[in-house]
Design an enzyme around this catalytic site. Structure first.
Site, mmCIF file in Angstrom:
data_model
loop_
_atom_site.group_PDB
_atom_site.id
_atom_site.type_symbol
_atom_site.label_atom_id
_atom_site.label_comp_id
_atom_site.label_asym_id
_atom_site.label_seq_id
_atom_site.Cartn_x
_atom_site.Cartn_y
_atom_site.Cartn_z
ATOM 1 N N PHE A 4 0.142 -5.015 7.378
ATOM 2 C CA PHE A 4 1.566 -4.829 7.059
ATOM 3 C C PHE A 4 1.847 -3.337 6.992
ATOM 4 O O PHE A 4 1.247 -2.619 6.199
ATOM 5 C CB PHE A 4 1.964 -5.496 5.732
ATOM 6 C CG PHE A 4 3.453 -5.496 5.552
ATOM 7 C CD1 PHE A 4 4.235 -6.502 6.110
ATOM 8 C CD2 PHE A 4 4.087 -4.454 4.890
ATOM 9 C CE1 PHE A 4 5.623 -6.480 5.992
ATOM 10 C CE2 PHE A 4 5.479 -4.426 4.771
ATOM 11 C CZ PHE A 4 6.233 -5.447 5.319
ATOM 12 N N LYS B 152 5.550 3.820 -2.132
ATOM 13 C CA LYS B 152 5.505 2.979 -3.339
ATOM 14 C C LYS B 152 5.372 3.772 -4.646
ATOM 15 O O LYS B 152 6.350 4.267 -5.156
ATOM 16 C CB LYS B 152 4.388 1.951 -3.191
ATOM 17 C CG LYS B 152 4.760 0.814 -2.215
ATOM 18 C CD LYS B 152 3.861 -0.384 -2.392
ATOM 19 C CE LYS B 152 4.082 -1.476 -1.361
ATOM 20 N NZ LYS B 152 5.056 -2.463 -1.759
ATOM 21 N N ASP C 16 -3.120 3.763 6.216
ATOM 22 C CA ASP C 16 -1.894 3.417 5.501
ATOM 23 C C ASP C 16 -2.282 3.127 4.046
ATOM 24 O O ASP C 16 -2.873 2.090 3.750
ATOM 25 C CB ASP C 16 -1.265 2.185 6.176
ATOM 26 C CG ASP C 16 -0.017 1.680 5.451
ATOM 27 O OD1 ASP C 16 0.217 2.075 4.286
ATOM 28 O OD2 ASP C 16 0.720 0.858 6.041
#
Ligand SMILES: Cc1ncc(COP(=O)(O)O)c(C=O)c1O
Length: 395
Positions: free
Chosen positions: A137, A251, A222
């Site tokens: 993702f 985040k 990532d």
């Protein structure tokens, strides 16, 4: 307004891209949040791995308040002091040399994809393809959703941009076999978060580094979900002694204030020149002040240590639950990214936990994921385990 009235207004005015729980969260403090009816919940979702310092952390609140009174936004036409200080903090606490700031994880990955292509267009002519991993993702923009090797996120958005090849996660032979004369790099999550907290073998990331070195490819990690302390170190890939060419963060970086960043080694970063890429509000003073306060607190106040200790304790308590409940297939995690894989769908467990005042998340159908604030205590864990135990008993 009561909860039902809020939900009706939401349905009337907001596009239905999210399947939301019937809960309106109006306030948060530390590891707790309160809904519009005044009910309190222990929050093990943390805004999906975002609120690393918990809700309304005083250092972050103060930094935002102080900055908003001075300068919120000015644009990247000018030098921005809080952005420079945040870049310095990130670079001095990482093996990277340069930062590009944006507003989200998807944008950080988009920047990484563009930087890889730009660098390749100059240094590896003819190469532009990135290899990414099945069930990954990386975000929802057109390029990052294409990097996200999951067909369910692609349906209806075709034609997708070209230049991506997919291989299974944790499979070095498949990766090696997929490299062609067009490949310029590999993009990989340190742990696959969205697809169920899938932790790779210890040799996986070092193996990718070796393949990239042998074949002259860029390695992009990532760390949007795993970075900023989630696994007990600032970056998850630190724990494997791997030095990627680029890493992406978002985040937890702003503890809830939107910000993303691409970090890269100097040689690669140099491919971006004025005009190559940009973002109007990316790295604005307010976001950077929030991020610097978050990062300084995580580094200076024993948060990483707490994450490791409480994470281990949480895992041990969940292992006890596994002994007791046959519906638990596996318990796994690193630091405070932890999962219970069930033998059956998890959605109902989430609902039941919510009824009992515990917020958890279900991902990939049968995986209960816990990505709480890194300030969680053992007492909070004990409270959560009692609720989980009860809910598993009921089902
Ligand atoms: C590993 C990873 N990369 C990228 C993203 C996308 O981040 P954002 O939602 O901030 O665009 C996510 C979000 O869950 C993620 O987990």
């Amino acid at each position: 307004m009561n909860t039902q009235e809020w939900i009706e207004l939401s349905d009337r005015y907001i596009m239905t891209t999210y399947k939301r729980y019937p809960l309106v969260v109006t306030r948060g403090l530390g590891v707790h949040v309160w809904d519009s009816e005044g009910r309190c919940y222990l929050d093990l979702v943390g805004g999906i791995a975002v609120c690393a310092l918990g809700h309304a952390h005083p250092k972050v609140v103060t930094a935002i308040k102080e900055q908003v009174e001075i300068l919120s936004h000015i644009s990247n036409l000018y030098h921005i002091a809080p952005q420079i200080l945040l870049a310095q903090l990130l670079v001095e606490n990482s093996p990277f040399d340069k930062a590009f700031f944006c507003n989200s994880g998807a944008e950080a990955n988009e920047a990484a994809i563009k930087l890889a292509r730009k660098y390749a267009s100059e240094q590896m002519v003819g190469r532009y393809e990135l290899i990414t991993m099945q069930d990954s993702f990386h975000g929802r923009t057109l390029a990052t959703v294409t990097a996200t090797a999951q067909a369910r996120f692609h349906v209806g958005f075709e034609p997708l941009p070209e230049g991506f090849r997919y291989v299974p996660y944790n499979d070095l032979a498949a990766l090696e076999g997929a490299v062609t004369e067009k490949t310029c790099g590999v993009m990989v999550e340190a742990i696959q978060g969205e697809s169920g907290v899938v932790i790779p073998d210890p040799g996986y990331l070092p193996g990718i580094r070796r393949i990239c070195d042998e074949k002259g490819l860029l390695m992009i990690v990532d760390e949007v979900q795993t970075g900023i302390g989630r696994t007990g170190t600032l970056f998850a890939c630190e724990q494997t002694d791997v030095l990627p060419d680029m890493v992406t963060l978002a985040k937890a970086l702003g503890n809830g204030f939107p910000i993303g960043v691409l970090l890269a080694k100097e040689k690669i970063a140099a491919a971006f020149v004025p005009g190559s890429h940009g973002s109007t509000v990316g790295g604005n003073p307010l976001a950077c002040a929030a991020a610097s306060a978050t990062l300084e607190t995580i580094l200076d106040e024993g948060i990483l240590d707490n994450c490791r200790k409480v994470g281990e304790y949480f895992l041990s308590r969940l292992a006890e639950l596994k002994e007791k409940h046959s519906r638990i297939r596996e318990v796994r995690g690193q630091g405070l990214i932890i999962a219970i894989e069930l033998t059956l769908p998890g959605a109902e467990f989430v609902d039941k936990c919510m009824e009992k005042g515990l917020l958890i998340n279900c991902t990939n159908g049968n995986v209960l994921r816990f990505v709480p604030p890194l300030i969680l205590t053992k007492q909070d864990v004990d409270k959560a385990v009692v609720i989980l135990d009860g809910v598993l008993e009921e089902k």
